[in-house]
Design a protein around this motif. Structure first.
Motif, mmCIF file in Angstrom:
data_model
loop_
_atom_site.group_PDB
_atom_site.id
_atom_site.type_symbol
_atom_site.label_atom_id
_atom_site.label_comp_id
_atom_site.label_asym_id
_atom_site.label_seq_id
_atom_site.Cartn_x
_atom_site.Cartn_y
_atom_site.Cartn_z
ATOM 1 N N TYR A 67 -11.266 11.517 7.554
ATOM 2 C CA TYR A 67 -11.199 10.696 6.434
ATOM 3 C C TYR A 67 -11.072 9.180 7.255
ATOM 4 C CZ TYR A 67 -9.293 7.952 2.273
ATOM 5 O OH TYR A 67 -8.951 7.393 0.914
ATOM 6 N N LEU A 109 -9.879 6.830 -2.341
ATOM 7 C CA LEU A 109 -11.353 7.378 -2.066
ATOM 8 C C LEU A 109 -12.034 7.336 -3.361
ATOM 9 C CD1 LEU A 109 -13.063 8.499 -0.024
ATOM 10 C CD2 LEU A 109 -12.303 10.980 -0.635
ATOM 11 N N CYS A 138 -18.119 8.525 0.558
ATOM 12 C CA CYS A 138 -16.786 8.943 -0.180
ATOM 13 C C CYS A 138 -17.017 9.882 -0.987
ATOM 14 C CB CYS A 138 -16.514 7.478 -1.068
ATOM 15 S SG CYS A 138 -16.134 6.102 0.000
#
Length: 310
Positions: A67, A109, A138
């Motif tokens: 991430y 996100l 994303c």
């Protein structure tokens, strides 16, 4: 006739895309705040939050590190474009969720994806493609593991109500070529995958059929003969077992995302941009699931549709 290769399918899109950044350089200066500056700031804040989770939560560390790497890459790509135009900085600040840990990353996100999607329709062409790729990145991350998503479905792709403009015909033909190739790949891999993948193959096939049909309708409405599928396509690598089958499907989804980003970067038509964005997001999501099943790293492509993916 030799089978059509992946390179053949993507060559025209890649050549056209090379012109997009050059065209973007012609954009005049504006004293309005740059909307991409907020996206870049949000991405930096998200990466820092993910670093904190990776340092404190061993069970989720691998996902948090992926991430962080993705959002940091988003920040760099966006900041490079912000610096190029050198417009005033937005006064808006990054959104900070109330939740901490993985729950906070999930909310961040969703926010980042929403921010990016909302901008695509009104941006200059090159920026529309870049920001759509950030949204796709994303959307792909939302499919990694079980704690970041699943995220909103992009929605079914349907043909635009009005005829597409003439300059969009070529990009849509390229998208159609990518959809033909993806459908052939889904047909190929069904013989190599176990029964628990039957539903996934059927869903992917149906999605690409919808997108193929939308391309055919849009081209026909524009008075253009839609391209037909090749008798066969040459996969980028041999398909010999379940793992290679999953990998080649993931590649087909990445190629489709590249073609649809090409549409975004070569049209100002709002309805067509909406079609292309939905297709790019859907391929980013589905491609991530196939990459994860194949054991590929990183699981999610950082900027779907970019020349250097991964």
């Amino acid at each position: 006739m030799r089978p059509r290769t992946r390179r053949d399918v993507l060559r025209a899109s890649a050549l056209a895309a090379l012109a997009a950044p050059l065209a973007a350089c012609a954009t005049g200066y504006s004293d309005e705040p740059d909307p991409l500056a907020l996206l870049a700031e949000q991405a930096r804040a998200d990466a820092a939050a993910a670093d904190a989770v990776a340092a404190s939560a061993s069970a989720d560390a691998d996902v948090a590190r992926q991430y962080s790497a993705a959002r940091a890459a988003h920040a760099r790509a966006l900041q490079s474009e912000v610096d190029r135009l050198n417009r005033p900085k937005s006064q808006a600040s990054a959104v900070v969720p109330a939740e901490q840990g993985m729950a906070g990353l999930k909310q961040r996100l969703a926010t980042a994806r929403q921010q990016a999607e909302a901008l695509v329709g009104g941006l200059p062409r090159y920026r529309a493609g870049l920001v759509a790729a950030v949204a796709g990145g994303c959307a792909g991350l939302q499919q990694v593991g079980t704690k970041l998503g699943p995220g909103a479905e992009p929605g079914q792709v349907t043909a635009t109500a009005s005829a597409i403009p003439p300059e969009s015909v070529g990009p849509v033909q390229q998208a159609l070529s990518a959809e033909h190739a993806a459908l052939w790949i889904y047909g190929l891999v069904s013989a190599f995958l176990p029964g628990n993948y039957t539903a996934g193959v059927a869903d992917g096939t149906a999605e690409h059929q919808d997108r193929r049909d939308a391309c055919v309708r849009m081209l026909t409405a524009a008075g253009v003969e839609p391209g037909v599928a090749e008798p066969a396509y040459l996969p980028p690598r041999p398909v010999t077992d379940a793992t290679s089958a999953k990998s080649v499907v993931a590649t087909a989804e990445a190629d489709a995302a590249t073609a649809w980003r090409g549409v975004l970067e070569q049209t100002d038509d709002a309805a067509l941009r909406d079609v292309a964005l939905k297709a790019l997001l859907a391929s980013a999501r589905r491609g991530t699931r196939w990459r994860e099943a194949a054991g590929e790293q990183p699981t999610a492509i950082v900027l779907p549709g970019s020349a250097a993916q991964g």
